[in-house]
Design a protein around this motif. Structure first.
Motif, mmCIF file in Angstrom:
data_model
loop_
_atom_site.group_PDB
_atom_site.id
_atom_site.type_symbol
_atom_site.label_atom_id
_atom_site.label_comp_id
_atom_site.label_asym_id
_atom_site.label_seq_id
_atom_site.Cartn_x
_atom_site.Cartn_y
_atom_site.Cartn_z
ATOM 1 N N VAL A 23 53.609 -17.240 10.117
ATOM 2 C CA VAL A 23 52.403 -16.654 10.618
ATOM 3 C C VAL A 23 51.407 -16.370 9.544
ATOM 4 N N VAL A 24 51.893 -16.281 8.317
ATOM 5 C CA VAL A 24 50.847 -16.317 7.167
ATOM 6 C C VAL A 24 50.226 -17.458 6.974
ATOM 7 N N ASP A 25 50.900 -18.633 6.821
ATOM 8 C CA ASP A 25 50.201 -19.815 6.886
ATOM 9 C C ASP A 25 49.328 -20.080 8.176
ATOM 10 N N LEU A 26 49.695 -19.656 9.175
ATOM 11 C CA LEU A 26 48.664 -20.106 10.528
ATOM 12 C C LEU A 26 47.626 -19.267 10.481
ATOM 13 N N VAL A 27 47.667 -17.976 10.168
ATOM 14 C CA VAL A 27 46.519 -17.088 10.182
ATOM 15 C C VAL A 27 45.439 -17.668 9.059
ATOM 16 N N GLY A 28 46.213 -17.750 7.870
ATOM 17 C CA GLY A 28 45.392 -18.265 6.811
ATOM 18 C C GLY A 28 44.403 -19.343 6.880
ATOM 19 N N ALA A 132 48.784 -9.135 4.369
ATOM 20 C CA ALA A 132 49.317 -9.065 3.286
ATOM 21 C C ALA A 132 50.543 -8.011 3.144
ATOM 22 N N SER A 133 50.010 -6.814 3.631
ATOM 23 C CA SER A 133 51.043 -5.763 3.820
ATOM 24 C C SER A 133 52.394 -6.188 4.536
ATOM 25 N N LEU A 134 51.871 -6.805 5.715
ATOM 26 C CA LEU A 134 53.205 -7.216 6.282
ATOM 27 C C LEU A 134 54.144 -8.242 5.520
ATOM 28 N N ARG A 135 53.515 -9.113 4.862
ATOM 29 C CA ARG A 135 54.214 -10.218 3.946
ATOM 30 C C ARG A 135 55.058 -9.433 3.304
ATOM 31 N N GLU A 136 54.751 -8.137 2.532
ATOM 32 C CA GLU A 136 55.524 -7.314 1.714
ATOM 33 C C GLU A 136 56.719 -6.757 1.977
ATOM 34 N N VAL A 137 56.713 -6.499 3.452
ATOM 35 C CA VAL A 137 57.968 -6.015 4.131
ATOM 36 C C VAL A 137 58.838 -7.039 5.067
ATOM 37 N N ALA A 138 58.322 -8.239 5.333
ATOM 38 C CA ALA A 138 59.007 -9.119 6.119
ATOM 39 C C ALA A 138 59.737 -10.255 5.364
ATOM 40 N N THR A 139 60.806 -10.577 6.006
ATOM 41 C CA THR A 139 61.397 -11.841 5.333
ATOM 42 C C THR A 139 60.794 -13.017 5.776
ATOM 43 N N VAL A 140 60.997 -14.238 5.292
ATOM 44 C CA VAL A 140 60.499 -15.615 5.702
ATOM 45 C C VAL A 140 60.883 -15.856 6.854
ATOM 46 N N ALA A 141 62.226 -15.617 7.252
ATOM 47 C CA ALA A 141 62.498 -16.054 8.701
ATOM 48 C C ALA A 141 61.660 -15.297 9.689
ATOM 49 N N GLU A 142 61.555 -13.812 9.477
ATOM 50 C CA GLU A 142 60.597 -13.005 10.475
ATOM 51 C C GLU A 142 59.471 -13.480 10.544
ATOM 52 N N LEU A 143 58.797 -14.087 9.301
ATOM 53 C CA LEU A 143 57.226 -14.565 9.594
ATOM 54 C C LEU A 143 57.415 -15.930 10.116
#
Length: 204
Positions: A23-28, A132-143
């Motif tokens: 989701v980080v890549d998609l949103v970015g 960015a705050s979500l990325r700090e607490v989520a695993t790669v699989a979760e994202l």
């Protein structure tokens, strides 16, 4: 992380990594696309004869983007990031105001288009901070799993602004796809462009 998602895709064992983009890549990627579109509609080199099409695409991209955010990204941040509820509430409110501003546009010559562009830029900055705050607490699989749900939501999302529809689960996950069907029928009948790929490159 506690994300309000169904267990899709299933996780058979610890360390499993589902397929698909994060989701980080998609949103970015979509944020960069949104900034490019607002630059095209507000820049000094905007071609008047093509401005209407760019505004239509901007409207559709924003509508799909905000729908997916409200269905999955905002609830995930609210659930997983301690103390993020107030920031999420601000972004949900700003998203509703952005949709209302888009719906009120009288056309590509409307002076309010500059305000819409500013709202899009503020949205990108605010949502990037939440991500960015979500990325700090989520695993790669979760994202990645969240990215899977994002893509499904966007595929079914409305392509026009509907600020009066529910902005939080579960109702938005029911209402938005239904509204999206109607929008897509209207788009097909009118030949309306709804993706950046429908536009000619600037200068052509």
């Amino acid at each position: 992380m506690t994300v309000p998602l169904p267990p899709l895709p299933p996780v058979p064992e610890e360390g499993y990594r589902p397929g698909g983009p994060s989701v980080v890549d998609l949103v970015g990627r979509e944020h960069r696309q949104l900034l490019d579109l607002v630059d095209r509609v507000t820049g000094p080199d905007a071609a008047p004869q093509r401005l209407a099409e760019v505004v239509e695409v901007l409207t559709a991209v924003v509508s799909r983007h905000l729908s997916a955010e409200e269905q999955y990204l905002f609830p995930a941040v609210r659930a997983a990031v301690p103390g993020a509820a107030a920031a999420v509430d601000r972004e949900v409110g700003a998203a509703a105001e952005l949709l209302a501003a888009l719906k009120a546009l009288a056309g590509p010559a409307d002076p309010a288009l500059a305000d819409v562009a500013d709202r899009v830029r503020r949205h990108v900055a605010g949502t990037a901070a939440l991500l960015a705050s979500l990325r700090e607490v989520a695993t790669v699989a979760e994202l990645i799993r969240l990215g899977n749900r994002w893509e499904i939501a966007e595929e079914a999302a409305p392509t026009r602004p509907h600020p009066g529809t529910p902005a939080s689960p579960p109702w938005n996950r029911i209402v938005e796809p239904a509204v999206g069907v109607v929008d897509k029928v209207r788009d097909a009948v009118t030949g309306r462009p709804t993706y950046a790929s429908d536009l000619l490159p600037p200068g052509d």
